[in-house]
Design a protein around this motif. Structure first.
Motif, PDB file in Angstrom:
ATOM      1  N   TRP A 274       0.839  -1.177   0.000  1.00  0.00           N
ATOM      2  CA  TRP A 274       0.000   0.000   0.000  1.00  0.00           C
ATOM      3  C   TRP A 274       0.881   1.235   0.000  1.00  0.00           C
ATOM      4  O   TRP A 274       2.067   1.168   0.292  1.00  0.00           O
ATOM      5  CB  TRP A 274      -0.957   0.008   1.186  1.00  0.00           C
ATOM      6  CG  TRP A 274      -0.278  -0.041   2.520  1.00  0.00           C
ATOM      7  CD1 TRP A 274       0.157  -1.132   3.170  1.00  0.00           C
ATOM      8  CD2 TRP A 274       0.064   1.073   3.345  1.00  0.00           C
ATOM      9  NE1 TRP A 274       0.747  -0.797   4.355  1.00  0.00           N
ATOM     10  CE2 TRP A 274       0.699   0.570   4.497  1.00  0.00           C
ATOM     11  CE3 TRP A 274      -0.105   2.452   3.231  1.00  0.00           C
ATOM     12  CZ2 TRP A 274       1.157   1.384   5.507  1.00  0.00           C
ATOM     13  CZ3 TRP A 274       0.351   3.253   4.250  1.00  0.00           C
ATOM     14  CH2 TRP A 274       0.974   2.722   5.369  1.00  0.00           C
ATOM     15  N   GLU A 275       0.306   2.329  -0.363  1.00  0.00           N
ATOM     16  CA  GLU A 275       1.049   3.578  -0.455  1.00  0.00           C
ATOM     17  C   GLU A 275       0.299   4.647   0.325  1.00  0.00           C
ATOM     18  O   GLU A 275      -0.913   4.786   0.202  1.00  0.00           O
ATOM     19  CB  GLU A 275       1.165   3.990  -1.930  1.00  0.00           C
ATOM     20  CG  GLU A 275       1.993   5.221  -2.141  1.00  0.00           C
ATOM     21  CD  GLU A 275       2.111   5.559  -3.620  1.00  0.00           C
ATOM     22  OE1 GLU A 275       2.267   6.753  -3.916  1.00  0.00           O
ATOM     23  OE2 GLU A 275       2.027   4.644  -4.446  1.00  0.00           O
ATOM     24  N   GLN A 276       1.039   5.397   1.118  1.00  0.00           N
ATOM     25  CA  GLN A 276       0.411   6.448   1.904  1.00  0.00           C
ATOM     26  C   GLN A 276       0.212   7.681   1.029  1.00  0.00           C
ATOM     27  O   GLN A 276       1.142   8.161   0.394  1.00  0.00           O
ATOM     28  CB  GLN A 276       1.283   6.796   3.106  1.00  0.00           C
ATOM     29  CG  GLN A 276       0.648   7.812   4.005  1.00  0.00           C
ATOM     30  CD  GLN A 276       1.465   8.031   5.265  1.00  0.00           C
ATOM     31  OE1 GLN A 276       2.510   7.443   5.448  1.00  0.00           O
ATOM     32  NE2 GLN A 276       0.974   8.889   6.122  1.00  0.00           N
ATOM     33  N   LYS A 277      -1.000   8.203   0.999  1.00  0.00           N
ATOM     34  CA  LYS A 277      -1.322   9.382   0.195  1.00  0.00           C
ATOM     35  C   LYS A 277      -1.804  10.472   1.135  1.00  0.00           C
ATOM     36  O   LYS A 277      -2.588  10.227   2.050  1.00  0.00           O
ATOM     37  CB  LYS A 277      -2.411   9.062  -0.822  1.00  0.00           C
ATOM     38  CG  LYS A 277      -2.012   8.029  -1.834  1.00  0.00           C
ATOM     39  CD  LYS A 277      -3.127   7.761  -2.803  1.00  0.00           C
ATOM     40  CE  LYS A 277      -2.729   6.687  -3.792  1.00  0.00           C
ATOM     41  NZ  LYS A 277      -3.817   6.346  -4.708  1.00  0.00           N
ATOM     42  N   ARG A 278      -1.340  11.693   0.891  1.00  0.00           N
ATOM     43  CA  ARG A 278      -1.763  12.822   1.706  1.00  0.00           C
ATOM     44  C   ARG A 278      -3.152  13.277   1.290  1.00  0.00           C
ATOM     45  O   ARG A 278      -3.506  13.276   0.123  1.00  0.00           O
ATOM     46  CB  ARG A 278      -0.774  13.968   1.572  1.00  0.00           C
ATOM     47  CG  ARG A 278       0.583  13.632   2.153  1.00  0.00           C
ATOM     48  CD  ARG A 278       1.466  14.840   2.223  1.00  0.00           C
ATOM     49  NE  ARG A 278       0.968  15.876   3.101  1.00  0.00           N
ATOM     50  CZ  ARG A 278       1.137  15.910   4.420  1.00  0.00           C
ATOM     51  NH1 ARG A 278       1.771  14.932   5.013  1.00  0.00           N
ATOM     52  NH2 ARG A 278       0.682  16.909   5.131  1.00  0.00           N
TER      53      ARG A 278
END
Length: 136
Positions: free
Chosen positions: A120-124
């Motif tokens: 998963w990728e953290q998105k602001r």
């Protein structure tokens, strides 16, 4: 004139005291000698008696609540997606077949297991204008 008056502030324990005052004086004097007998035991007795006396009242409260919940009118049943059949005074409630039924717990479990939770990728989150975003 002496520094202290001879007259006592509190009335003496004479026959002039009322019955309630005399009982209170004896109770306080014996409370130090037998604290559980004069304080603890009456307290526990009141708690037990209150429990037994309030049990029927509590049961009555929940029975009334259950009756109120079970009395669903025909209009409310239609609004909830339930289908009532007219019969006796009490209408039997059946599920509306057109209403979408959510899958069972097992199906939901397998759906979650099928997702790749390790990559998963953290998105602001996009901020409003003028709102601090926490960056320095």
């Amino acid at each position: 004139m002496p520094a202290f008056q001879a007259k006592r502030f509190r009335p003496s324990n004479t026959a002039g005291a009322t019955l309630g005052e005399r009982i209170g004086i004896k109770y306080r004097a014996n409370l130090n000698k037998h604290p559980f007998l004069l304080f603890g035991l009456p307290f526990i007795g009141i708690m037990l008696a209150g429990s037994f006396l309030l049990t029927p009242a509590t049961a009555l409260r929940y029975e009334r609540h259950d009756r109120r919940v079970q009395q669903v009118s025909q209009d409310e049943a239609m609004g909830l997606g339930l289908k009532g059949t007219h019969g006796d005074e009490e209408s039997q409630i059946k599920r509306n077949p057109r209403r979408r039924v959510i899958g069972s717990e097992r199906e939901e479990y397998y759906k979650l297991m099928a997702k790749d939770l390790d990559n998963w990728e953290q998105k602001r989150v996009q901020r409003f204008k003028g709102e601090p975003d926490g960056r320095f």
